[in-house]
Design an enzyme around this catalytic site. Structure first.
Site, mmCIF file in Angstrom:
data_model
loop_
_atom_site.group_PDB
_atom_site.id
_atom_site.type_symbol
_atom_site.label_atom_id
_atom_site.label_comp_id
_atom_site.label_asym_id
_atom_site.label_seq_id
_atom_site.Cartn_x
_atom_site.Cartn_y
_atom_site.Cartn_z
ATOM 1 N N HIS A 77 -3.788 -2.678 -6.374
ATOM 2 C CA HIS A 77 -2.565 -2.430 -5.600
ATOM 3 C C HIS A 77 -1.881 -3.765 -5.353
ATOM 4 O O HIS A 77 -2.524 -4.833 -5.367
ATOM 5 C CB HIS A 77 -2.896 -1.775 -4.262
ATOM 6 C CG HIS A 77 -3.387 -0.370 -4.378
ATOM 7 N ND1 HIS A 77 -3.451 0.483 -3.312
ATOM 8 C CD2 HIS A 77 -3.841 0.335 -5.450
ATOM 9 C CE1 HIS A 77 -3.917 1.652 -3.699
ATOM 10 N NE2 HIS A 77 -4.167 1.587 -4.994
ATOM 11 N N GLU A 79 -0.857 -5.200 -2.703
ATOM 12 C CA GLU A 79 -1.417 -5.950 -1.578
ATOM 13 C C GLU A 79 -2.700 -6.674 -1.977
ATOM 14 O O GLU A 79 -2.912 -7.836 -1.625
ATOM 15 C CB GLU A 79 -1.734 -5.016 -0.402
ATOM 16 C CG GLU A 79 -0.547 -4.250 0.141
ATOM 17 C CD GLU A 79 -0.380 -2.877 -0.487
ATOM 18 O OE1 GLU A 79 -0.372 -2.770 -1.740
ATOM 19 O OE2 GLU A 79 -0.244 -1.910 0.257
ATOM 20 N N CYS A 107 -2.204 1.567 2.085
ATOM 21 C CA CYS A 107 -3.230 2.609 2.170
ATOM 22 C C CYS A 107 -4.431 2.047 2.941
ATOM 23 O O CYS A 107 -4.471 0.868 3.290
ATOM 24 C CB CYS A 107 -3.650 3.039 0.770
ATOM 25 S SG CYS A 107 -4.582 1.792 -0.134
ATOM 26 N N CYS A 110 -6.193 -1.015 1.274
ATOM 27 C CA CYS A 110 -5.457 -2.275 1.443
ATOM 28 C C CYS A 110 -5.520 -2.759 2.886
ATOM 29 O O CYS A 110 -5.643 -3.969 3.134
ATOM 30 C CB CYS A 110 -4.016 -2.097 0.992
ATOM 31 S SG CYS A 110 -3.887 -1.801 -0.791
#
Length: 172
Positions: A77, A79, A107, A110
């Site tokens: 992701h 992040e 999410c 993260c």
């Protein structure tokens, strides 16, 4: 005169534009603009358009865009990519005092990485009503955690949401 070692430490360093003292909103909007550019790069690669930057002391430590499809890595992701780069650059897994800017509410995975990295502040654009976990940090937060993150959402939210809507509209 600077030494080669000092110059190497600054290589690739990016500073935020100078702003008036206390002008956090303008500074936050500028960093979110950088995250939006990264999100657009994700969309160009056919990845969900999410971009993230990690900033400390007015300097960019790490940036990332969504890459789970291209890397065949469910943890890639934006992040996580940004946190990994920031930690490598800082030479420490703890990014105490840093701010993470991301175009979509993070999410739970993260958010957990941010807690582990000791991120001080989270600024996100569009809310994610399905899997967004930043709301867990509000109020009493997650009990039992030894670190708290100050989270704020809605920074350039319309731009962030429009990018996501356009991406998914094209896929349907």
């Amino acid at each position: 005169m600077t030494t080669p070692r000092e110059r190497a430490g600054r290589r690739g360093s990016v500073r935020a534009p100078r702003r008036a003292p206390g002008d956090d909103t303008a500074r936050d909007a500028a960093w979110m603009g950088r995250a939006l550019r990264l999100a657009r790069a994700s969309a160009a690669r056919q990845e969900v358009p999410v971009g993230a930057v990690v900033v400390a002391g007015g300097r960019l430590l790490g940036s990332g865009s969504n890459r789970p499809i291209g890397r065949r890595d469910p943890t890639a992701h934006a992040e996580i990519v940004a946190l990994r780069r920031a930690a490598r650059r800082a030479g420490n897994c703890r990014l105490t005092g840093a701010t993470l800017y991301v175009t979509l509410e993070p999410c739970l995975m993260c958010l957990g990485a941010m807690v582990q990295a000791r991120i001080a502040r989270l600024v996100y654009g569009a809310a994610d009503p399905k899997v967004g976990a930043a709301s867990l940090m509000r109020g009493r937060g997650l009990r039992g955690l030894n670190h708290r993150i100050v989270a704020s959402g809605g920074m350039r939210a319309a731009e962030c949401a429009a990018l996501l809507k356009e991406f998914f509209r094209g896929r349907r």
